[in-house]
Design an enzyme around this catalytic site. Structure first.
Site, PDB file in Angstrom:
ATOM      1  N   HIS A 135      -2.510   4.090  -0.477  1.00 14.46           N
ATOM      2  CA  HIS A 135      -3.715   3.917   0.417  1.00 14.46           C
ATOM      3  C   HIS A 135      -4.786   5.156   0.094  1.00 14.46           C
ATOM      4  O   HIS A 135      -5.839   4.775  -0.150  1.00 14.46           O
ATOM      5  CB  HIS A 135      -3.403   3.684   1.882  1.00 14.46           C
ATOM      6  CG  HIS A 135      -4.640   3.782   2.988  1.00 14.46           C
ATOM      7  ND1 HIS A 135      -5.009   2.457   3.138  1.00 14.46           N
ATOM      8  CD2 HIS A 135      -5.431   4.631   3.103  1.00 14.46           C
ATOM      9  CE1 HIS A 135      -6.045   2.531   3.926  1.00 14.46           C
ATOM     10  NE2 HIS A 135      -6.365   4.042   4.330  1.00 14.46           N
ATOM     11  N   GLU A 136      -4.188   6.356   0.359  1.00 19.44           N
ATOM     12  CA  GLU A 136      -5.228   7.580   0.158  1.00 19.44           C
ATOM     13  C   GLU A 136      -5.842   7.503  -1.344  1.00 19.44           C
ATOM     14  O   GLU A 136      -6.802   8.069  -1.692  1.00 19.44           O
ATOM     15  CB  GLU A 136      -4.461   8.774   0.447  1.00 19.44           C
ATOM     16  CG  GLU A 136      -4.039   8.730   2.106  1.00 19.44           C
ATOM     17  CD  GLU A 136      -5.249   9.010   2.862  1.00 19.44           C
ATOM     18  OE1 GLU A 136      -6.556   9.117   2.361  1.00 19.44           O
ATOM     19  OE2 GLU A 136      -5.343   8.333   3.986  1.00 19.44           O
ATOM     20  N   HIS A 141      -8.873   5.701  -1.677  1.00 18.71           N
ATOM     21  CA  HIS A 141     -10.044   6.346  -1.319  1.00 18.71           C
ATOM     22  C   HIS A 141     -10.497   7.520  -2.290  1.00 18.71           C
ATOM     23  O   HIS A 141     -11.719   7.625  -2.739  1.00 18.71           O
ATOM     24  CB  HIS A 141      -9.582   7.119   0.036  1.00 18.71           C
ATOM     25  CG  HIS A 141      -9.566   6.003   1.079  1.00 18.71           C
ATOM     26  ND1 HIS A 141     -10.532   5.001   1.461  1.00 18.71           N
ATOM     27  CD2 HIS A 141      -8.483   5.876   2.130  1.00 18.71           C
ATOM     28  CE1 HIS A 141     -10.007   4.498   2.528  1.00 18.71           C
ATOM     29  NE2 HIS A 141      -9.033   4.901   2.797  1.00 18.71           N
TER      30      HIS A 141
END
Length: 420
Positions: A18-19, A22
């Site tokens: 997920h990170e 980003h």
């Protein structure tokens, strides 16, 4: 111990993937990523490359991305801070050491009275304890700061901050985390499918004796093409639609011997973890082709998506039950059960959790990615940024809601799984 290790690995993969979404989107958008951390808590080791510090931290629970200018990124140096400044040949500051754990013999000791590392890029203070003269230092655009725990990160000038890029790039950056979870969900399900002997189809391979399916006239090799008018092109879609109708009449469109027929039946209601599910007593035929396994990755993920939205719909419609939610304690309990069922089930569990994480993060609650995207949309419509103080208040309210919800869910999980 196996359950703990499995939980750490699964949870870590979900958060890191997920990170990374980003991180990658921010880098491509021209936003400075000051730190990419694997794990939380005290730093074990750090490595800097291309303006980003990559850290490995002690607690193996997820990680985070620290973007310049984000609300969670605090780069201010408080007046009165003792620091050591490393200067280049032009007497520009290239490193600011605020940590007592780091020593540089060539650094100049300064008690900082004022600093601006965003716009003016200057530091003012008293050099070598001389409080009679305030000295002003120019700071290099790519200077670094060594923070209290010894982590060296780049300063965050205005032009590389999150708010300095277009609203569309910020929107993409906020969406990239959930998007990565969607991709992981599909790839994990495909991987699991290739590890199986074959994948389940919507064609029936076994019918239990004296079951609702047998009594309704379903036979081996029948293909259920729809449930209540909803197409069921996969076993996941089929089982989901049956499970979502416990004790309710459903209409099946069935292909039998190349002919379509309609069968009506009422799934038996069975309970699991406080939830009711429909059950009719059927098992699928399997398909071992490569194409079937690739399709399974998408159908399994879509089935998870349908289940998540079904649960969210029940919450919105007034049928909210806190047992529909699980926090870290609930996820750990489920992981401990899955861990004993083999690697394939662990991978499928990871796929399911990843899809859940991606969808939940897109709920428009402040502090979640969905809330940030909503603020981006509002800004795009207004054609001007939302005042920072308003955005801060909105975010704090969102954080408060999430904290209260997490406390309630965690306590409920403890009662459900450990206090029976």
């Amino acid at each position: 111990m196996t359950a703990i290790i499995t939980f750490i690995i699964v949870f870590g993969i979900l958060v890191i993937v997920h990170e990374f979404g980003h991180y990658y989107a921010a880098k491509k958008s021209g936003i400075l990523v000051r730190e990419f951390s694997v794990g939380m808590g005290p730093k074990i080791v750090a490595y800097r490359k291309n303006h980003t510090t990559y850290t490995l931290r002690l607690l193996p629970l997820g990680g985070y991305v620290r973007m310049a200018g984000a609300q969670e990124d605090d780069s201010d140096i408080q007046p009165g801070t003792m620091a050591s400044l490393v200067l280049n040949d032009q007497d520009k500051v290239i490193k600011i050491i605020t940590s007592s754990k780091v020593y540089d013999a060539n650094a100049v000791p300064v008690q900082i009275s004022k600093s601006d590392l965003v716009d003016d890029l200057v530091i003012e203070g008293y050099e070598n304890g001389d409080e009679t003269v305030v000295k002003k230092y120019s700071v290099d655009h790519d200077a670094t700061i060594v923070e209290e725990d010894g982590t060296e990160v780049q300063i965050a000038p205005r032009d590389v901050q999150l708010q300095s890029v277009s609203v569309w790039k910020r929107m993409i950056t906020n969406f990239a985390g959930p998007f990565n979870n969607f991709v992981l969900a599909v790839l994990a399900a495909i991987l699991a499918a290739f590890m199986m002997n074959g994948v389940a189809t919507n064609q029936l391979g076994h019918i239990e004796k004296n079951s609702i399916a047998q009594e309704a006239g379903l036979k081996v090799n029948d293909t259920i093409v729809s449930v209540n008018g909803k197409k069921t092109g996969s076993w996941t879609a089929l089982s989901t639609n049956i499970q979502n109708n416990p004790g309710k009449k459903v209409t099946l469109k069935v292909e039998s011997n190349k002919k379509l027929k309609t069968i009506k039946l009422t799934p038996k209601s069975v309970k699991s973890q406080g939830q009711s599910y429909g059950f009719i007593g059927i098992m699928p035929k399997t398909d071992s082709s490569a194409w079937a396994k690739i399709k399974y990755g998408f159908s399994y993920s879509w089935g998870t998506t349908v289940m998540v939205f079904h649960a969210l719909g029940k919450m919105v419609s007034g049928g909210f039950n806190i047992n529909q939610l699980s926090g870290p304690v609930g996820i750990y309990s489920m992981t401990s059960k899955v861990a004993s069922q083999g690697i394939i089930n662990i991978i499928l569990f990871t796929s399911m959790l990843s899809m859940n994480l991606g969808i939940v993060n897109l709920i428009p609650i402040p502090a979640l990615d969905g809330g940030k995207i909503l603020l981006n949309i509002v800004e795009a419509i207004r054609r001007k940024p939302i005042p920072e103080q308003y955005e801060t208040v909105i975010t704090l309210i969102g954080v408060g809601i999430l904290v209260l919800l997490m406390i309630a869910v965690t306590w409920n999980d403890i009662q459900r799984f450990f206090i029976k």
